[in-house]
Write a protein that holds these residues in place. Structure first.
Motif, PDB file in Angstrom:
ATOM      1  N   GLN A  21      54.567  41.989  26.801  1.00 47.49           N
ATOM      2  CA  GLN A  21      54.156  42.488  28.117  1.00 47.49           C
ATOM      3  C   GLN A  21      53.808  41.277  28.975  1.00 47.49           C
ATOM      4  N   ARG A  22      54.241  41.310  30.230  1.00 51.68           N
ATOM      5  CA  ARG A  22      53.940  40.178  31.124  1.00 51.68           C
ATOM      6  C   ARG A  22      53.230  40.703  32.363  1.00 51.68           C
ATOM      7  N   ILE A  23      52.118  40.064  32.664  1.00 50.77           N
ATOM      8  CA  ILE A  23      51.362  40.450  33.866  1.00 50.77           C
ATOM      9  C   ILE A  23      51.443  39.279  34.847  1.00 50.77           C
ATOM     10  N   ILE A  24      51.930  39.577  36.035  1.00 51.80           N
ATOM     11  CA  ILE A  24      52.040  38.533  37.063  1.00 51.80           C
ATOM     12  C   ILE A  24      51.161  38.952  38.236  1.00 51.80           C
ATOM     13  N   PHE A  25      50.309  38.075  38.684  1.00 46.63           N
ATOM     14  CA  PHE A  25      49.503  38.424  39.859  1.00 46.63           C
ATOM     15  C   PHE A  25      49.130  37.189  40.656  1.00 46.63           C
ATOM     16  N   GLU A  26      48.801  37.461  41.913  1.00 47.30           N
ATOM     17  CA  GLU A  26      48.414  36.384  42.828  1.00 47.30           C
ATOM     18  C   GLU A  26      47.064  36.765  43.430  1.00 47.30           C
ATOM     19  N   THR A  27      46.114  35.887  43.350  1.00 43.47           N
ATOM     20  CA  THR A  27      44.779  36.180  43.883  1.00 43.47           C
ATOM     21  C   THR A  27      44.630  35.572  45.273  1.00 43.47           C
ATOM     22  N   ARG A  28      43.599  36.028  45.963  1.00 44.58           N
ATOM     23  CA  ARG A  28      43.271  35.385  47.246  1.00 44.58           C
ATOM     24  C   ARG A  28      42.636  34.033  46.967  1.00 44.58           C
ATOM     25  N   PRO A  29      42.701  33.084  47.900  1.00 43.29           N
ATOM     26  CA  PRO A  29      42.076  31.770  47.669  1.00 43.29           C
ATOM     27  C   PRO A  29      40.586  31.942  47.346  1.00 43.29           C
ATOM     28  N   GLY A  30      40.122  31.152  46.409  1.00 44.08           N
ATOM     29  CA  GLY A  30      38.703  31.194  46.042  1.00 44.08           C
ATOM     30  C   GLY A  30      38.409  32.171  44.927  1.00 44.08           C
ATOM     31  N   ILE A  31      39.426  32.934  44.519  1.00 46.84           N
ATOM     32  CA  ILE A  31      39.211  33.888  43.426  1.00 46.84           C
ATOM     33  C   ILE A  31      39.940  33.387  42.186  1.00 46.84           C
ATOM     34  N   SER A  32      39.224  33.363  41.076  1.00 48.22           N
ATOM     35  CA  SER A  32      39.839  32.852  39.847  1.00 48.22           C
ATOM     36  C   SER A  32      39.687  33.877  38.727  1.00 48.22           C
TER      37      SER A  32
END
Lengths: 186, 292
Positions: B43-54
């Motif tokens: 299973q592969r999870i791909i995501f992009e966060t907003r700047p400043g979020i880790s």
């Protein structure tokens, strides 16, 4: 200076490469000899134990295979237990698969003889060995099949686990209901 | 126009996309059917966060058994930059169904940090079907339950030893050829054997055969030079064959002696002359084979 060193260097390198040739020839002979022993054991012929003790783990695996063919399960088990964890993942998966088969065959025999108390732990050990084998090499169809055999052999294993769970629940319930225990009783 | 602008600001203010911690989120899963006991599912999870979020990596599920029939064999997090994450999970199923059965990979929460604030994103559960490997009514063999046989022990790989042997043999042969070249044993390498032949000739001469010895040595020098070599051409000769310059004094003696032998009447050969010629020949031979 380099010109003067050229000859000693050439002679030295020649001596080294000749030594390496002898070493490699001896290594090749050893490997061929070990392969002969493996072939003999696989064909069901007994061999001297000396080279096996000092040899690679593949030889012990062949010896365990030989013992299993002769239904000498205890010796096969003690031989396999010496090489569990040795070699590359592929080899380890193979050792664990054969170990699972060793347990499963005994479990099947015990279950046919209605020795459920003997069969259950053996089937559990077989399952564990197959799981470990499949974790190392998930492409082994034989391990998948035999794991299913082991899982179906004693379906009460799952029931036992459920019973255990329900016991836990009962215990929990008991603790929570203890304060009310005297209800309706003297 | 002003109304439109106010409306736009209103819509923008109501939009929640600005506040969402994750801009892009996708779970890639393989086919949801056709699995059997012992199979692995990636299973592969791909995501992009907003700047400043880790991503809080400690919130990820750990390797090992997740429940009675499911193991997480591997989990890897890779990051293209501060915002782009990729999580690869490798599950393994240990379940023996009696018929095709639907099972579910459990969902879990991804914890995200923004300063001291904690946010989360749910990875949804994923349902797939698992098929049995054995028939319901199991066939029996003479030994009882049918099961797959042991794996025969593999034969040892002979290639490493074979390649090692070939490599060492080839190296030894190459070195032997190099040494043979140096010592002038190779038939096609005539120039490497000039002084070797001359030394053989000079070693056997007597006082009466001095001319033979001198001719042998002249022949060597002439052949090396490509034309007859005279004493005044030695500097030119050394430029093309610098190793022989080490014997400059001996070459001068040789040319002078040869001159006197052929053109001075009444020249007497003594045993010391033959010995000197022999020594010169030996030295030239050692240069020829690269020992000096």
């Amino acid at each position: 200076m380099l010109r003067r060193l050229k000859h000693p260097l050439l002679w030295g390198a020649l001596a080294l490469s000749l030594s390496a040739t002898l070493y490699q020839a001896a290594a090749l002979y050893r490997v061929q000899h070990d392969n002969d022993l493996i072939s003999q054991l696989t064909a069901g012929q007994a061999v001297d134990i000396g080279p096996i003790v000092t040899g690679p783990p593949e030889l012990r695996l062949a010896r365990a295979y030989y013992f299993k063919q002769k239904h000498r399960y205890d010796e096969a088990l003690s031989t396999l237990s010496l090489i569990v964890g040795l070699g590359d993942p592929q080899f380890q998966a193979l050792v664990r698969y054969n170990l699972g088969n060793l347990y499963l065959e005994q479990a099947v025999t015990a279950s046919h003889e209605q020795h459920i108390n003997t069969a259950a732990p053996l089937a559990g050990l077989a399952k564990q060995a197959y799981r470990q084998s499949l974790a190392l090499d998930s492409s082994n169809w034989d391990a998948k099949y035999n794991l299913e055999v082991a899982m179906r052999l004693l379906p009460e294993m799952d029931v036992l686990i459920q019973a255990e769970d329900s016991n836990k629940n009962q215990k929990t319930q008991l603790w929570t209901t203890v304060p009310g225990f005297p209800r309706g009783l003297p | 126009m002003r109304i439109l602008f106010v409306l736009f600001l209103f819509v923008l203010g109501c939009s929640s996309s600005v506040d969402e911690p994750i801009r892009y989120f996708k779970v890639e899963t393989p086919r949801p059917f056709g699995y059997v006991n012992g199979d692995e599912i990636s299973q592969r999870i791909i995501f992009e966060t907003r700047p400043g979020i880790s991503l809080e990596r400690a919130s990820l599920p750990g390797k090992g058994p997740l429940n009675r029939w499911l193991n997480l064999n591997d989990i890897r997090v890779s990051q293209a930059d501060d915002q782009h994450y990729q999580i690869d999970l490798r599950y393994q199923i240990f379940y023996a169904p009696l018929e095709v059965k639907a099972l579910t990979l459990p969902s879990f929460e991804l914890q995200l940090n923004q300063g001291e604030q904690h946010l989360s994103q749910t990875v949804p559960a994923w349902t797939f079907t698992l098929s049995p490997l054995r028939e319901l009514v199991v066939r029996q063999t003479e030994q009882g339950e049918y099961m797959r046989p042991d794996s025969p022990p593999p034969l040892l790989n002979t290639r490493p030893a074979l390649y090692g042997l070939l490599a060492s043999v080839v190296t030894a042969l190459a070195l032997a050829v190099a040494l043979a070249w140096q010592y002038g044993y190779l038939a096609f390498n005539g120039r490497r054997r000039l002084f070797k032949k001359a030394l053989r000739t000079v070693s056997g001469i007597s006082k009466n055969e001095m001319a033979t010895g001198l001719q042998a040595l002249h022949h060597c020098l002439n052949t090396l030079n490509g034309q007859p070599l005279f004493v005044h051409q030695l500097a030119d000769f050394y430029q093309r064959h610098p190793h022989y310059q080490a014997l400059h004094a001996q070459w001068l003696w040789f040319f002078n002696y040869s001159n006197r032998f052929y053109f001075s009447p009444g020249m007497t050969v003594v045993s010391g002359d033959i010995q000197q010629l022999k020594t010169l020949c030996q030295l030239a031979r050692s240069i020829e084979r690269g020992s000096r």
